[in-house]
Every structure is written in C-alpha cells, then in structure tokens.
Design a protein around this motif. Structure first.
Motif, mmCIF file in Angstrom:
data_model
loop_
_atom_site.group_PDB
_atom_site.id
_atom_site.type_symbol
_atom_site.label_atom_id
_atom_site.label_comp_id
_atom_site.label_asym_id
_atom_site.label_seq_id
_atom_site.Cartn_x
_atom_site.Cartn_y
_atom_site.Cartn_z
ATOM 1 N N ASN A 136 2.651 -2.027 8.152
ATOM 2 C CA ASN A 136 1.464 -2.854 7.929
ATOM 3 C C ASN A 136 0.350 -2.423 8.869
ATOM 4 O OD1 ASN A 136 1.476 -4.904 10.422
ATOM 5 N ND2 ASN A 136 3.588 -4.633 9.714
ATOM 6 N N THR A 186 -7.019 -5.188 -0.234
ATOM 7 C CA THR A 186 -5.583 -5.050 0.032
ATOM 8 C C THR A 186 -5.072 -3.811 -0.684
ATOM 9 O OG1 THR A 186 -5.301 -7.448 0.214
ATOM 10 C CG2 THR A 186 -3.311 -6.126 -0.099
ATOM 11 N N ASN A 212 -5.985 -5.748 -4.562
ATOM 12 C CA ASN A 212 -6.943 -6.846 -4.490
ATOM 13 C C ASN A 212 -8.239 -6.314 -3.904
ATOM 14 O OD1 ASN A 212 -8.015 -9.517 -2.749
ATOM 15 N ND2 ASN A 212 -7.331 -9.885 -4.836
ATOM 16 N N LYS A 214 -6.625 -4.286 4.444
ATOM 17 C CA LYS A 214 -5.238 -4.597 4.791
ATOM 18 C C LYS A 214 -4.335 -3.640 4.023
ATOM 19 C CE LYS A 214 -3.446 -8.355 3.015
ATOM 20 N NZ LYS A 214 -3.181 -9.794 2.763
ATOM 21 N N VAL A 272 3.382 -9.290 -3.101
ATOM 22 C CA VAL A 272 2.072 -9.074 -2.479
ATOM 23 C C VAL A 272 0.977 -9.149 -3.534
ATOM 24 C CG1 VAL A 272 0.610 -7.378 -1.299
ATOM 25 C CG2 VAL A 272 2.981 -7.709 -0.565
ATOM 26 N N THR A 318 -1.914 -12.057 -3.361
ATOM 27 C CA THR A 318 -3.304 -11.687 -3.091
ATOM 28 C C THR A 318 -4.212 -11.908 -4.292
ATOM 29 O OG1 THR A 318 -2.805 -9.389 -3.671
ATOM 30 C CG2 THR A 318 -2.711 -9.984 -1.335
#
Length: 584
Positions: A232, A296, A318, A349, A362, A366
């Motif tokens: 991450n 994202t 996203n 991110k 995820v 998102t």
C-alpha cells in the motif's frame, strides 16, 4: 516503402491470427482488425467490434457501423434517458478492404447509400429491399436514436473511414474531391453536423497496432511516499505527471486502465465534473488535492526508485471523472500551446494485491460514495468469480473484466463476456431468444433480471454449456455459408451470414428443444445436456428448418426479418411449429 508497409501489416495480422486462434475468414478478420485500430481509443471488446460489423453482400459499401454517445459505445437497446442535455452522437461508417490501393468506387458507394439511409423521408420499408438485414437493423436504430434524442438538442458527428493496405500519400486527387462531395451531401441531411472523411492505409494501421496496452507503467511523484508495507502506498503526483501516466505518447487517454472502474465518464456537463473543472481553472492558491478525493489504483506489483513508482497490471478503479477532467484540461492547454507550468498535485492511493477477492472488495468500497445500480457492480459478485474460475479450468475465458483476456492474447473464440453469457443463458435456459436478441446490453440492468440469469440454482456446467454452444454455432454457420450448404442456402435472402447471424439465439434454443423433445422444458432440464456437442448435420438441419419457419412467419405478418424475430409471438410460433421427431 508502401510495399514494405503492406508486407509488415500482413505479418502483424498473421501474428495476431496465430496468438488469438482466429477462425474467421481472412477478409472478416481484416475488417475486425481495422475496426479495432480505427476505434482504438474506445477500447471495444470483440463482441462490440463484431456487433458493429455488417456481414455479407448488399452492405451499401459499409463494413462497419458504430454508434457512440458522448464517447460511449451504444447498442440498439440503449437507455436514452441516461444521456443528459445536449448529448453528442458519433457515427462511424467504415469501409475496410484488403486491396493495396484506394479507389473512387468506395466513395461512390457511400454517396449512393446515404441518399437512402440518411433521408428520413424514406421509411425503412422503402429501402430494405436494397440492403441486407444487418445494415437495415443498424440504420433503424440510428434513426430512432437520432429522433428520440432530438428534444435533447444533440450534436452529431459523422465520420467515414476508408481503410485499405494502400499508401495514403498516393491517393488520387479525384478520390479527395469525391470525399468533399460526400461531406456536402451528408450535410444536406444533417445541417450543422461535423462530417469527416478519413483514409487509413497500411502505415496508419501499423502505427495504431503498435500502441501497445502496457499494464506496467511508471508514475513520478512529488513528495516522499507514505507506506505501511509493500502492499500500500499514498503519494502526491503533479497533475502533469499524472496526465503523462494515463496517456499514450500521442496524448490519447489509456482508456483500458479504467476497465475495472464501475462508472463511465459522465461528460463535462455533469455537476461534479463542472466543479472539478472549475477547481482546475481556478487561480487561487489552494492545491488541487485539498479539494478532490483523489485516485485509487490497483496493482499486482510495485517498486519505488527515487521519486518514481513502477506499477504492474495498473487499473484505476476510482477517480474516472477526475482523471477525464484533468485529461481534457491539460490536453486543451497543450493544444492551445499554453506553457504547462502545472505543479498542483493530486492524491493517489495505491493498493498492491494479486488476490481477486481483495481486489473486488476495494473496487466496491471505493465506488459506494454515490448510489450505483446493483447490476453495475456485477463483476465483483462471488458468482462471477466462480464462473470465471470454472471456465478457466476448462480453458475457456470468462471476461468479467472487459477485455482482460483479449488484452492478454487469449484465444478469440473462447473469450466470453458477461453480456454474451447472459444472452446465451436467456435464450437457451429460459427459451427467450427474442429478449437475448433485442436487449443485448440491458438484460442485466435490472436487479431482478440479473439475479434470474446469475443464480446459484443454475449449475456452472450449464453456464459453460450455453457459452460453448453459442460459440460453436457461430463457427458452424461460418462454415456452412463458406461451403454453401444446400439445405441452408434455400434462397437468395439467406446466402450470407448477415440474416442468419440474427437468428443465432433462436437456433441455440431450438437445438435444446429438439434434443429434449419438448418445447416447454425447465431450466433444470438443461443440466442433462451439459456435455452435449451438437453435430454439424443436426445444426444444419435445424437451421434450415428455422429459416423456413422464419420465412413463413414474416410473410404472414408482412414484417421485415429484423423486426419479426424480436417479437415474442415469433418465439411462440416456432415452438408451436417445430418438428420434434426428426432427431438424428
């Protein structure tokens, strides 16, 4: 050089043929290849490329007929209420020839055809005798779409593309002069429209094919990356560097990296995108990332060197609206030759995972900031992953993420999209080929319809049986037509694949009806056929019978084929009249 380009292009197509396991005739595969290159920025699937293809003779000089609204591909069951005020209708008419030159005849064909298809005073019944049912179907849809959106004050852009293996630089001046006549004649029917005529030769096709879809990309960032491990990252990147990350060298957007994003770009007139654009154009001292939720990104692997992060299998899940707005903002500034001193930043991110379940969670999480229809998130449902895994074990490829298997070079005729599987199940399991044929993209838009098609009550073997059956039928019919099987080519109307293709789902249903020896079979009954491979003789005989039933029905109703086969009454008619005692 032109001769060299033609040879190189042939080699590229041959390589693509070998890697995809193509079984299409050379002319047809060349058409699909050219469609893909010409429409590359739209990242169409093979189903969508095939949908826009006009098969057979009597095509009016049109090999490809593609409609987009606000850069979004639309089929004949598009829900027009989704398009807001002042939509942009984009029509591409493509002629694709394997010849080594460009001829006047191609333009002359277009000139003759548009006098019929674009003249709204000539109804479909008047012109259908001149063209095959595939083209008539597309023209009917285009006319309905144009008229139904008239109250929304649409803009319209019509682009003619003539593709061949020739050299664009050596096109005769007479052809260019004819193309100007084509533009002028088109404007007679659509005043105020933007009309383009484009010539695409071997060199242009080669250059487009080399715009590879790289999923390993590098992103420069401006500040030290924040990370709690190797899976991450949170970072800031300048708007300019993010623009370079999401675009090709020719400044076209890498639309394929947004395939996992559940929303489409909503256009510049949507309120949220107006706000983003306003923020970008603002001259105040606030940084962009202060006022934006950011982006994202999913990746399978990441590594950091200095202030550059390298990412494998990039998918922006996203931030599609933000990305498109940034893209148009910076591209316009570059086109205006304004100096790009853009150092404002965007928050990004990055989640690194190879686990499909984590990835899907995820994506869902998102994309829940605003309401989304349940079917829009269908690719993340557990049953979709189950189907994909089951198909993989059988060496079939379920494309629950659009173009994933196409982009990785899997065998063309073994790639099954979600809409295609849904159509196959609706036709074969629920014996509703009229719905499969008339509503190809909207079958799954209502939650109840989606749950009926994708249900734990249907075994995974049945899903694979439906997909394999329809793909095998496509292959068989191509073979029948090319070999001129006598019991199928029963009259001139059926001597090419165009009209037969629109009966595909009816044929799939009839094969099951005749095998089970009953027309009122239940979904559970189909399970006994899970290992069934229909013989070519059985398919051929059933298709000949279906064609005869179709002729009888449309004649009795005085309907064109493309209208008649979409009716529920037609399904009832063939189920009541099909012969059930001649199975071989």
């Amino acid at each position: 050089m032109a001769g060299n380009d033609s040879i190189v292009l042939d080699n590229i197509i041959n390589q693509k043929t070998n890697t995809t396991g193509n079984k299409l005739p050379n002319d047809e595969f060349f058409e699909i290849f050219t469609f893909e290159q010409i429409l590359k920025k739209y990242d169409l699937s093979y189903d969508e490329l095939s949908y826009g293809k006009i098969g057979g003779g009597d095509d009016g000089g049109i090999d490809g007929f593609f409609i987009f609204i606000n850069n979004e591909f639309v089929s004949e069951d598009a829900e027009l209420e989704n398009f807001k005020k002042s939509p942009c209708i984009q029509l591409f008419l493509i002629q694709s020839k394997r010849s080594d030159s460009f001829s006047e005849k191609a333009i002359e064909k277009w000139l003759s055809t548009i006098m019929n298809i674009f003249d709204l005073e000539k109804n479909i019944e008047q012109i259908q005798k001149y063209y095959n049912s595939d083209l008539i179907n597309k023209v009917s849809f285009f006319r309905d779409l144009y008229l139904n959106l008239a109250s929304q004050h649409p803009s319209i852009e019509i682009t003619y593309v003539y593709a061949s293996k020739g050299d664009v630089s050596s096109i005769n001046k007479k052809i260019y002069n004819l193309s100007e006549v084509l533009k002028d004649n088109t404007l007679r029917y659509f005043s105020g429209a933007r009309v383009n005529v484009s010539f695409v030769g071997a060199r242009e096709l080669i250059d487009s094919s080399r715009l590879e879809k790289s999923y390993t990309l590098q992103l420069k960032f401006t500040e030290n990356v924040i990370s709690r491990g190797e899976d991450n990252y949170v970072l800031l990147a300048s708007l300019k560097d993010y623009y370079n990350f999401v675009t090709y060298d020719n400044d076209e957007l890498r639309s394929y990296i947004f395939a996992f994003n559940v929303r489409d770009y909503q256009g510049s007139n949507v309120e949220v995108n107006k706000d983003i654009k306003s923020t970008l154009e603002s001259k105040d001292k606030m940084d962009f990332w202060w006022l934006n939720n950011g982006i994202t990104i999913l990746s399978s692997k990441a590594s950091v060197a200095g202030k550059t992060i390298s990412l494998d299998d990039v998918q922006v899940v996203n931030g599609l609206q933000t990305t498109n707005t940034i893209y148009h903002y910076i591209k316009n500034r570059k086109n205006d030759k304004n100096e790009l001193d853009e150092e404002r930043a965007i928050l990004i991110k990055i989640v690194v995972t190879n686990d499909p379940e984590t990835r899907d969670r995820v994506i869902k999480a998102t994309n829940f900031q605003t309401p989304i229809p349940p079917a829009s998130l269908k690719a993340t449902d557990p049953i979709q992953l189950d189907i994909e895994n089951f198909f993989l074990n059988q060496e079939w490829f379920y494309d629950r993420r659009k173009n994933y298997y196409k982009n990785t070079g899997k065998q063309l005729d073994r790639i099954i999209s979600i809409p295609y599987l849904a159509q196959s199940v609706i036709a074969i399991v629920f014996h509703e080929p009229d719905i499969a044929r008339s509503r190809p993209s909207s079958i799954l838009k209502k939650d109840n319809d989606y749950k009926r098609v994708f249900s734990q009550k249907i075994s995974l073997e049945v899903y694979l049986f439906c997909a394999k059956t329809m793909k095998n039928l496509e292959s068989s019919i191509r073979s029948f037509i090319s070999n001129k099987v006598s019991n199928i080519v029963i009259n001139e109307q059926w001597n090419h694949a165009s009209p037969i293709r629109i009966l595909m789902f009816h044929l799939g249903m009839l094969l099951v009806v005749k095998t089970l020896q009953k027309s009122d079979y239940k979904p559970k009954d189909v399970e006994v056929l899970k290992d069934m491979d229909f013989s070519n003789e059985f398919i051929s005989n059933t298709l000949a019978e279906l064609i005869q039933l179709t002729n009888n029905y449309v004649k009795s109703k005085a309907l064109p084929i493309n209208i008649g086969i979409k009716q529920k009454d037609f399904v009832t008619y063939i189920l009541e009249n099909v012969v059930l005692d001649n199975i071989k």
